[in-house]
Design a protein around this motif. Structure first.
Motif, PDB file in Angstrom:
ATOM      1  N   SER A  24      -7.380   2.102  -2.295  1.00 42.90           N
ATOM      2  CA  SER A  24      -7.159   2.595  -3.655  1.00 42.90           C
ATOM      3  C   SER A  24      -8.465   2.992  -4.338  1.00 42.90           C
ATOM      4  O   SER A  24      -9.507   2.353  -4.154  1.00 42.90           O
TER       5      SER A  24
ATOM      6  N   LEU B 217       2.672   2.812  -6.737  1.00 45.07           N
ATOM      7  CA  LEU B 217       1.587   3.786  -6.691  1.00 45.07           C
ATOM      8  C   LEU B 217       2.029   5.228  -6.492  1.00 45.07           C
ATOM      9  O   LEU B 217       1.192   6.132  -6.484  1.00 45.07           O
TER      10      LEU B 217
ATOM     11  N   ALA C 233      -1.533  -7.628  -3.525  1.00 39.81           N
ATOM     12  CA  ALA C 233      -1.399  -6.277  -4.073  1.00 39.81           C
ATOM     13  C   ALA C 233      -0.853  -6.333  -5.494  1.00 39.81           C
ATOM     14  O   ALA C 233      -1.308  -5.591  -6.380  1.00 39.81           O
TER      15      ALA C 233
ATOM     16  N   VAL D 264      -2.938  -4.732  -8.685  1.00 40.74           N
ATOM     17  CA  VAL D 264      -2.495  -3.613  -9.532  1.00 40.74           C
ATOM     18  C   VAL D 264      -2.266  -4.065 -10.968  1.00 40.74           C
ATOM     19  O   VAL D 264      -2.496  -3.295 -11.911  1.00 40.74           O
TER      20      VAL D 264
ATOM     21  N   ASP E 179      -0.503  -6.060   1.856  1.00 44.85           N
ATOM     22  CA  ASP E 179      -0.607  -4.668   1.390  1.00 44.85           C
ATOM     23  C   ASP E 179      -2.062  -4.265   1.202  1.00 44.85           C
ATOM     24  O   ASP E 179      -2.406  -3.486   0.305  1.00 44.85           O
TER      25      ASP E 179
ATOM     26  N   VAL F  95      -4.137  -1.280  -0.796  1.00 45.87           N
ATOM     27  CA  VAL F  95      -3.950  -1.249  -2.249  1.00 45.87           C
ATOM     28  C   VAL F  95      -5.170  -1.906  -2.892  1.00 45.87           C
ATOM     29  O   VAL F  95      -5.680  -1.443  -3.911  1.00 45.87           O
TER      30      VAL F  95
END
Length: 432
Positions: free
Chosen positions: A90, A222, A300, A304, A348, A351
């Motif tokens: 990311s 995402l 993840a 985020v 994940d 990410v």
């Protein structure tokens, strides 16, 4: 030209390889103690005899001449992360857009070399890579398996399967002009809109060399689309995917946040649900009835949620989804574990930065899972979900010689797994 370019890339990568020399015929690793993940106990002063990349025998230290001294360390089986994306990472919105418009798949390929090396040096000797465009994760798997570059053993889904506009449709967010120029994605690109196209997409994954199928059963965080949780496949499409996958010997992993999409996917017979954010009691009962695994990816979610606070990191479409969905996964995991749902470790990664996978253990323990069970989720459980239960996930005769070592006792302090000191995969040492 294309074949020559690919060969040139592989030859170039060879010069940067470290730690991938062929294993000695026989090597003995002296462990201060070795975790028997099946019995759940430490075995003190154990020597692991490795022959041709496989554990040949276990013996008391001193019974055979040791080659590698880990007598001051705690040894465990190599760790398994069941949800990574080794071909990307990311970035802030502006940087992501620039990369998407100006860079080629070869740029992703070069960066993935560093991601793979970071991952294995963090103690993860096996990963399940759940989606990359252009078959890049399949190519990365082959490069690692051939010894061209250092990295974990990979099981890959190739291109994930989505529906038009769904999470995984690479044309999301493009202008009409760009969408027309690039063309409407097809089942070969991983986008379907009928049971017939679903079958074609599964067969295309077989053709590209995938090991399993990954579908995006609901919206995601995402993707450049409004919903992070709406159901995105019909029941008939899901049944077609699962039935065709079984014909080809594939297991099926389903990305799913929203509860309706989770239930549809589990009823259809998928083998694992990734994320599972909004699962309810009915969904938990379905997991247990069907025997499906849950792969939580708490790391993840937390990443985020944190980045959603930065107004420049995500796009206006993504930011509210990250803020709403990210913080919920850890609590969902805690409820699922306490209810008896089978758990396999997955993060994940991609990410968030690769190499930080072991933070997931601390989040699992924080949510109520005992440290031993967290380790089993990344060894025995993960190996079972991979259909590799007789080969991976334990240090015992006949198993791949995947060994990691840490200072301290991860059963008392799970965070020591974030500081792996030694890594061996298939008898080859990647970190001392």
């Amino acid at each position: 030209m294309r074949a020559n370019s690919a060969l040139g890339l592989l030859l170039l990568l060879n010069v940067a390889v470290a730690g991938t020399a062929a294993a000695a015929t026989q090597t003995t690793v002296d462990c201060g103690r070795l975790l028997d993940v099946k019995a759940g106990v430490w075995r003190e002063r154990v020597s692991v005899v490795v022959e041709n990349g496989v554990v040949k025998s276990l013996a008391p230290t001193g019974a055979v001449k040791g080659d590698i001294d880990l007598s001051g360390h705690s040894c465990l089986p190599g760790l398994i992360d069941m949800h990574v994306h080794l071909t990307g990472e990311s970035h802030k919105e502006v940087e992501s857009l620039r990369m998407r418009l100006s860079q080629d798949v070869a740029d992703d390929a070069y960066r993935s070399v560093a991601y793979a090396e970071r991952t294995i040096k963090a103690g993860f000797t096996t990963v399940r890579d759940l989606g990359a465009d252009e078959g890049l994760n399949v190519s990365l798997k082959r490069a690692i398996a051939s010894g061209a570059i250092p990295g974990p053993r990979m099981f890959t889904s190739g291109t994930a399967i989505a529906t038009t506009g769904g999470h995984g449709d690479s044309s999301n967010g493009l202008s009409r002009q760009l969408a027309k120029a690039t063309g409407r994605p097809t089942p070969h690109d991983g986008v379907i809109n009928s049971p017939e196209q679903a079958r074609e997409a599964v067969r295309a994954r077989y053709q590209e060399g995938a090991d399993l199928i990954k579908i995006t059963a609901t919206g995601g965080v995402l993707s450049q689309a409004a919903s992070g949780q709406n159901a995105q496949f019909t029941d008939d499409e899901l049944k077609s995917i699962v039935a065709t996958a079984k014909d080809y010997g594939f297991r099926v992993a389903a990305h799913a946040h929203g509860v309706e999409g989770i239930k549809r996917a589990v009823r259809a017979g998928v083998d694992s649900i990734e994320h599972g954010t909004y699962m309810d009691d009915e969904a938990i009962a379905l997991f247990k009835k069907q025997g499906a695994y849950y792969v939580p990816t708490i790391s993840a979610g937390r990443y985020v949620a944190d980045k959603a606070k930065d107004p420049e990191f995500f796009s206006p479409l993504v930011r509210p989804k990250a803020a709403a969905i990210g913080p919920l996964i850890q609590a969902t995991f805690g409820r699922a574990y306490k209810a008896g749902v089978k758990i396999a470790f997955g993060t994940d990664a991609g990410v968030f930065p690769h190499g930080e996978n072991a933070r997931e253990f601390a989040y699992m323990v924080e949510a109520g899972m005992p440290a031993l069970e967290a380790i089993r989720s990344a060894t025995l459980n993960a190996a079972e979900l991979l259909n590799q239960g007789g080969r991976l996930g334990s240090v015992e005769p006949g198993y791949a010689a995947d060994i990691v070592a840490v200072s301290g006792d991860p059963l008392k302090d799970i965070t020591v797994l974030q500081q792996v000191k030694f890594v061996m995969k298939d008898g080859v040492v990647f970190k001392r």
